[in-house]
Write an enzyme that holds these catalytic residues in place. Structure first.
Site, PDB file in Angstrom:
ATOM      1  N   HIS A 114      18.873   1.273  -2.323  1.00 37.39           N
ATOM      2  CA  HIS A 114      17.436   1.505  -2.175  1.00 37.39           C
ATOM      3  C   HIS A 114      16.712   0.225  -1.756  1.00 37.39           C
ATOM      4  O   HIS A 114      15.915   0.234  -0.805  1.00 37.39           O
ATOM      5  CB  HIS A 114      16.840   2.034  -3.482  1.00 37.39           C
ATOM      6  CG  HIS A 114      15.353   2.198  -3.432  1.00 37.39           C
ATOM      7  ND1 HIS A 114      14.752   3.281  -2.837  1.00 37.39           N
ATOM      8  CD2 HIS A 114      14.342   1.395  -3.857  1.00 37.39           C
ATOM      9  CE1 HIS A 114      13.448   3.147  -2.905  1.00 37.39           C
ATOM     10  NE2 HIS A 114      13.165   2.018  -3.519  1.00 37.39           N
TER      11      HIS A 114
ATOM     12  N   CYS B 146       0.821  -1.214   0.000  1.00 41.71           N
ATOM     13  CA  CYS B 146       0.000   0.000   0.000  1.00 41.71           C
ATOM     14  C   CYS B 146       0.852   1.259   0.000  1.00 41.71           C
ATOM     15  O   CYS B 146       0.354   2.337  -0.301  1.00 41.71           O
ATOM     16  CB  CYS B 146      -1.012   0.005   1.139  1.00 41.71           C
ATOM     17  SG  CYS B 146      -0.371  -0.599   2.675  1.00 41.71           S
TER      18      CYS B 146
END
Lengths: 271, 435
Positions: free
Chosen positions: B99, B50
């Site tokens: 990342h 989400c």
């Protein structure tokens, strides 16, 4: 031979103390393992030392301050290691080990010569009486450490100042449980030690009880722990009150053990 | 070979945009296959939560790969490219590796240190592994990311503390009671906050719940939902002593529980500790209660302070975690580069061999009457020339180690000599590199 072992014990306990203090202050990682293994190694060597000393002297090596403080330390470490398996509260070691180390350092400050034993004391009771008494002392020492930890943790919770140590310390319930467990082991041992002492006194000195300072102070200590145990079982003394009493009780133990020997002359005095 | 990352997250896009670009985990196979069907996308993983939608891929052509994946994301969701592209970031090289490590270690999360994301990354990887869209490089990469996440978790305290009021309350309870399994929670007031907190306690092992509410029916309904027992509000003080943990969140305008009530309850329960959590504003429990022995009282502000200091703590720990990430990213990059060193060396050698062999053969055919001995000599001479010519470049390749320079060399060699190189796992062993 035994001198070498003695120094090895000092070194290992010293290292274990350092490890445990680092473990207490550094909050990340699992340095507790190194500490407990060093302590266990120290304990093993300490057992060897005590056995060697027993063979040299021909009786339980517990008749001088040097010997008995060393034995006190041995009992504390042994009792803690036995507990460590059940409770898995590694941090307890950070409190118990420095105490054992202090006992060893105190022991080292007394002359290590083997003192000739009063013939009246040459009996199997020497080993039984003293080992049981020191077993009780060790249980109370650990109870005292758990009590200190309890008071610290309780203070953090009450004051709502949750520092790094708060995170490290176990729950109040665990600490209180350790306190209780130590009490249920220490109290019977203390009781048996006093009874066995009385029996031995009858055979050695001709009287069960002669209000020797050691006997008097042991009895006072016994009453303190009896009160604590009674309070716990009947009216639910626990937590803070139990922790405080465990610490006070251990103060009396220390006085009965060290103070009486050094400052109150009597049948039990030895140096 | 390069790892690239293309995606968007709560840092760059609103929830509406994230929703539009999300992939349904149950229908991930098609987009995954579509992804690796793109030109020069060798391996691919799709992560869709989400808070982020990200693609991890392996390509030779960094700029082209990133552009193709951006376009792919827009086209797959049938959205205009420009609308999507403004939210998308693209990373390559060390930044891409860093990342992904940061994502897995929950350093890039909305709530830094939350533990859910690692599970989501693991799930995304297992889909890719199942459908065969991850290969040598992403397999190694993702396992490394899991390893980094674990290192961060064990070596820093980033996730050690609660960052919500309900969790803070549960943690305090554990510090008081240890195990919560045999403890009883009394919920006073059937409000939303109290219900939420009670559910946290149930989630942490509490099995026995009492609910006292002014309107009994409403309390009874909530009790049923929590698998607990309703008690009448008027009888509250007959039940107080049964509770270890009291969650109070009534709308009362004054204290409903005072020190006398609590002292009585503690006596009845033989001094076993009580933990009051007063999340009502205005407060329900008289602050004097905290002065009683074996009683602990925390109100909303106290819990909020804990949460706040935990947050600060987490940010401090995050700095340590970043160091771990940087260290591991460097190591992984070295491994990634090493993947191509040996095949490049092999390809370079065979290119030289090929040229020399062709030329020697041509000469031999034309050179009538050359003795076999001379032929051997010429072959030995050309072999020595190749060896000497290649000695310096090869030893430079082997010893440059890691970083951007090696990639530069490899690229230069490949284009200068037109080499075809496939990455292969053997290389690592041949170079004797650790990861």
């Amino acid at each position: 031979m035994s001198e070498v072992l003695y120094v090895a014990v000092l070194v290992l306990y010293g290292a274990a103390t350092v490890f445990y203090l680092v473990f207490l202050l550094r909050s990340v990682g699992s340095r507790g393992k190194a500490a407990v293994w060093t302590l266990a190694a120290g304990f093993a060597v300490h057992c060897l030392f005590t056995a060697a000393r027993y063979l040299e002297a021909g009786y339980t090596p517990i008749t001088t301050m040097h010997e008995s403080l060393s034995f006190f330390s041995l009992a504390i470490v042994g009792f803690f290691l036995a507990m460590a398996g059940k409770y898995r509260v590694a941090l307890l070691g950070s409190f118990v080990t420095p105490l054992a180390m202090m006992a060893m350092l105190a022991s080292a400050s007394f002359p290590s010569a083997i003192a000739p034993l009063n013939p009246a004391l040459r009996s199997g009771w020497l080993g039984i009486h003293t080992i049981i008494a020191f077993g009780g002392y060790a249980a109370f020492a650990v109870a005292c450490c758990a009590g200190i930890m309890y008071l610290l943790q309780e203070r953090y919770l009450k004051k709502k100042k949750l520092g790094a140590l708060y995170r490290r310390l176990p729950s109040l319930d665990t600490l209180d449980d350790i306190n209780y467990r130590c009490l249920t082991i220490g109290f019977p041992l203390l009781t048996i030690a006093i009874i066995s002492g009385a029996i031995w006194a009858e055979s050695a000195w001709g009287a069960y009880w002669s209000w020797d300072p050691k006997e008097t102070w042991s009895l006072i200590t016994w009453f303190i722990y009896a009160a604590l145990l009674h309070g716990r079982l009947t009216i639910g003394w626990r937590g803070r009150r139990a922790a405080v009493l465990a610490i006070v009780g251990f103060g009396f133990i220390l006085f009965t053990f060290v103070g009486v020997n050094l400052w109150l002359p009597g049948l039990h005095s030895y140096r | 070979m390069n790892i690239i990352v293309v995606g968007l997250s709560h840092h760059t896009a609103s929830i509406e945009t994230r929703e539009k670009l999300a992939f349904d985990p149950n229908r991930i196979e098609k987009p995954l296959r579509g992804l690796v069907a793109l030109p020069d996308i060798r391996e691919g993983i799709l992560l869709s939560t989400c808070n982020r939608v990200e693609v991890y891929a392996v390509t030779r052509d960094i700029a082209g790969g990133i552009a193709r994946i951006k376009r792919f994301l827009a086209e797959w969701h049938e959205l205009p490219y420009e609308e999507v592209a403004q939210h998308l970031y693209g990373y390559h090289g060390e930044n891409a590796i860093r990342h992904v490590f940061r994502v897995a270690a929950s350093l890039d999360s909305l709530v830094v240190g939350e533990s859910q994301i690692l599970g989501q990354v693991k799930a995304a990887y297992s889909y890719a592994a199942e459908y065969g869209t991850s290969g040598l490089i992403l397999n190694r990469f993702l396992h490394k990311a899991f390893f980094v996440a674990k290192r961060v978790r064990t070596e820093t305290r980033i996730a050690a503390s609660a960052v919500s009021i309900a969790f803070a309350a549960v943690e305090l309870a554990k510090k008081i009671f240890g195990d919560l399994a045999d403890k009883t929670v009394l919920l006073i007031g059937a409000g939303e906050m109290g219900e939420l907190a009670a559910k946290h306690f149930i989630g942490n092992g509490v099995r026995s719940v009492l609910v006292a509410n002014r309107t009994f029916e409403r309390g009874a309904r909530l009790a049923e939902e929590l698998a607990g027992r309703p008690v009448r509000f008027e009888d509250l003080f007959d039940h107080l002593h049964k509770a270890d943990i009291i969650l109070s969140s009534t709308g009362a305008s004054h204290y409903i529980i005072g020190p006398k009530d609590v002292a009585g309850a503690v006596r009845r329960r033989k001094q076993r500790p009580m933990f009051f959590i007063d999340i009502a504003v205005p407060r329900d429990v008289d602050p004097e209660v905290n002065e009683l022995e074996n009683v602990y009282l925390y109100n909303t502000d106290d819990l909020q302070d804990i949460v706040e200091s935990n947050r600060e703590q987490r940010l401090k720990e995050a700095a340590k975690a970043e160091e771990i990430v940087a260290e591991e990213a460097g190591r992984f990059l070295a491994w990634l580069s090493s993947l191509e060193v040996v095949p490049t060396i092999v390809a370079l050698r065979s290119r030289f061999d090929e040229i020399v062999r062709t030329e020697v053969e041509r000469t031999m055919v034309a050179w009538k009457g050359i003795s076999p001995e001379h032929e051997k000599r010429i072959e030995a001479m050309t072999a020595a020339m190749i060896a000497k010519l290649l000695h310096t470049p090869i030893s430079v390749l082997k010893h440059t180690g890691q970083g951007n320079r090696i990639d530069l060399y490899l690229d230069a060699l490949r284009s200068l000599f037109d080499l075809q190189v496939e990455a292969s796992e053997k290389n690592e062993a041949m170079l004797g590199n650790d990861e």
